[in-house]
Design a protein around this motif. Structure first.
Motif, PDB file in Angstrom:
ATOM      1  N   LYS A 174       6.321   0.647   2.920  1.00  0.00           N
ATOM      2  CA  LYS A 174       5.215  -0.160   2.420  1.00  0.00           C
ATOM      3  C   LYS A 174       5.114  -1.494   3.138  1.00  0.00           C
ATOM      4  O   LYS A 174       4.034  -1.996   3.371  1.00  0.00           O
ATOM      5  N   PHE A 203       0.832  -1.200   0.000  1.00  0.00           N
ATOM      6  CA  PHE A 203       0.000   0.000   0.000  1.00  0.00           C
ATOM      7  C   PHE A 203       0.870   1.254   0.000  1.00  0.00           C
ATOM      8  O   PHE A 203       1.874   1.320   0.702  1.00  0.00           O
ATOM      9  N   HIS A 207       1.961   5.048   0.936  1.00  0.00           N
ATOM     10  CA  HIS A 207       1.862   5.760   2.217  1.00  0.00           C
ATOM     11  C   HIS A 207       2.278   7.216   2.053  1.00  0.00           C
ATOM     12  O   HIS A 207       2.644   7.650   0.947  1.00  0.00           O
ATOM     13  N   TYR A 235      -1.047   4.980   5.638  1.00  0.00           N
ATOM     14  CA  TYR A 235      -1.270   4.597   4.243  1.00  0.00           C
ATOM     15  C   TYR A 235      -2.374   5.452   3.639  1.00  0.00           C
ATOM     16  O   TYR A 235      -3.299   5.881   4.341  1.00  0.00           O
ATOM     17  N   GLN A 277       4.209  -1.320   9.876  1.00  0.00           N
ATOM     18  CA  GLN A 277       2.921  -0.891   9.317  1.00  0.00           C
ATOM     19  C   GLN A 277       2.056  -0.082  10.285  1.00  0.00           C
ATOM     20  O   GLN A 277       1.257   0.725   9.846  1.00  0.00           O
TER      21      GLN A 277
END
Ligand code: TYM
Length: 335
Positions: A201, A18, A20, A210, A205
């Motif tokens: 990515k 994803f 960010h 994101y 996390q």
């Protein structure tokens, strides 16, 4: 540069997860501004993804996501060539020639290579070692001079310049030197919310924001950002994790909001809870419209396929011209 000719811009984002805030502020924000002034080539680096993510089950979905998020951030596929790296076969040819000009020693010393070896000692493949050569091929294929990227890509750009110069020196002048670019400022690194490293990515996390995070998750992540009990001396130097929060605020909040918290900090009356609440709301207001636009675009497969084909056509045209110059310079024309 020839008079009246637009400078050529090239950049890419790997399809490994994803996107960010780091990708946005380090790269995409520049793309969106540059598309108005320059000849631009932007791509999804799907081949580069294979160096660390050999499983291709999610690749199509990830490629679509990166394209959709770029467009949702304001990139206009009519104005730029927006394409997928693996669609341009000339990249592989130039990569191969450039590999003969790249040395094992310098590749082994690359910071990103060493980092990946440390993280994935079980998969130190040759593609990983020659990653910067492929990146140089992406850039040189369009004879680009401006490469909008974040700070983490600086060394790769230096290597691209070295490879370009070595080629020119050996075979004759074909490539201009490419430089990392950020509008009017130093290259940037968007820090992670826990103050340990950068937004990423695939790692860290919970400390990365994101573009697809929902409002509640954004609030939760921001409220968990590391702080302390505040300064005890007026005009103290900020610890790095506090500077990070100010830096994030600088990216998404209004100037007067930032100025208020700066003053509160300098006067030792700052309330980090309030600051994070404000930052969370400004972050939500920034991310929400991008997330909503990206969702709509991502589900329109026919549109994305059309975009990819249109982008690949533009990129191939430029690639063919460069490869003709390359083969001529190298003496690979036998008839
Ligand atoms: P990638 O996919 O890791 O990141 C895409 C872009 O986002 C920037 N970036 C950041 N900027 C600021 N702060 C952060 N925390 C942050 N995290 C990521 C990166 O600097 C990059 O600009 N090797 C490249 C992809 C690539 C490429 C190219 C780039 C392949 N070919 C040709 C330029 C030109 C990469 O891994 O980016």
């Amino acid at each position: 540069m020839e008079k009246g000719k637009k400078a050529i811009v090239m950049s890419g984002i790997r399809s490994t997860g994803f996107l960010h805030l780091g990708n946005y502020f380090g790269a995409i924000r520049n793309y969106v501004r540059m598309q108005e002034e320059y000849e631009c080539y932007f791509m999804v680096a799907d081949i580069h993804s294979l160096t660390t993510h050999p499983d291709t089950k999610e690749l199509r979905q990830n490629v679509h996501r990166v394209l959709a998020e770029n467009i949702a951030c304001g990139l206009d596929p009519e104005k730029v060539a927006l394409y997928c790296q693996s669609h341009i076969y000339e990249t592989a040819e130039l990569y191969m020639y450039m590999n003969m000009l790249a040395y094992k020693g310098e590749l082994e010393k690359t910071v990103t290579f060493k980092e990946k070896v440390r993280l994935h000692p079980e998969n130190v493949n040759a593609g990983l070692l020659t990653y910067p050569v492929l990146q140089a091929a992406d850039i040189l294929l369009h004879r680009a001079t401006l490469v909008p990227v974040g700070k983490d890509q600086e060394q790769h750009l230096e290597m691209s310049r070295n490879f370009a110069n070595r080629f020119n020196h050996r075979y004759g002048e074909v490539f201009p030197e490419p430089f990392a670019f950020n509008f009017g400022e130093e290259l940037i690194k968007v820090p992670s919310l826990d103050g340990a490293g950068k937004m990423s990515k695939s790692e860290n996390q919970y400390a990365t924001l994101y573009l697809s995070d929902d409002d509640e998750l954004i609030r939760k992540k921001v409220m968990k950002a590391k702080t302390d009990s505040g300064p005890t001396e007026p005009f103290s130097v900020k610890p790095e994790y506090i500077e990070n929060i100010f830096n994030l605020m600088r990216l998404v909040s209004a100037a007067e909001v930032l100025a208020k918290f700066e003053a509160d900090y300098d006067n030792c009356i700052i309330r980090y809870g309030d600051m994070k609440k404000q930052l969370a709301e400004d972050m939500v207001a920034f991310i929400r419209p991008v997330r909503e636009r990206a969702e709509a675009i991502r589900n329109d497969h026919a549109y994305l396929e059309r975009i990819m084909e249109m982008g690949a056509e533009k990129a191939r045209e430029s690639a063919r011209k460069t490869m003709d110059l390359v083969r001529t310079a190298m003496g690979l024309k036998y008839y």
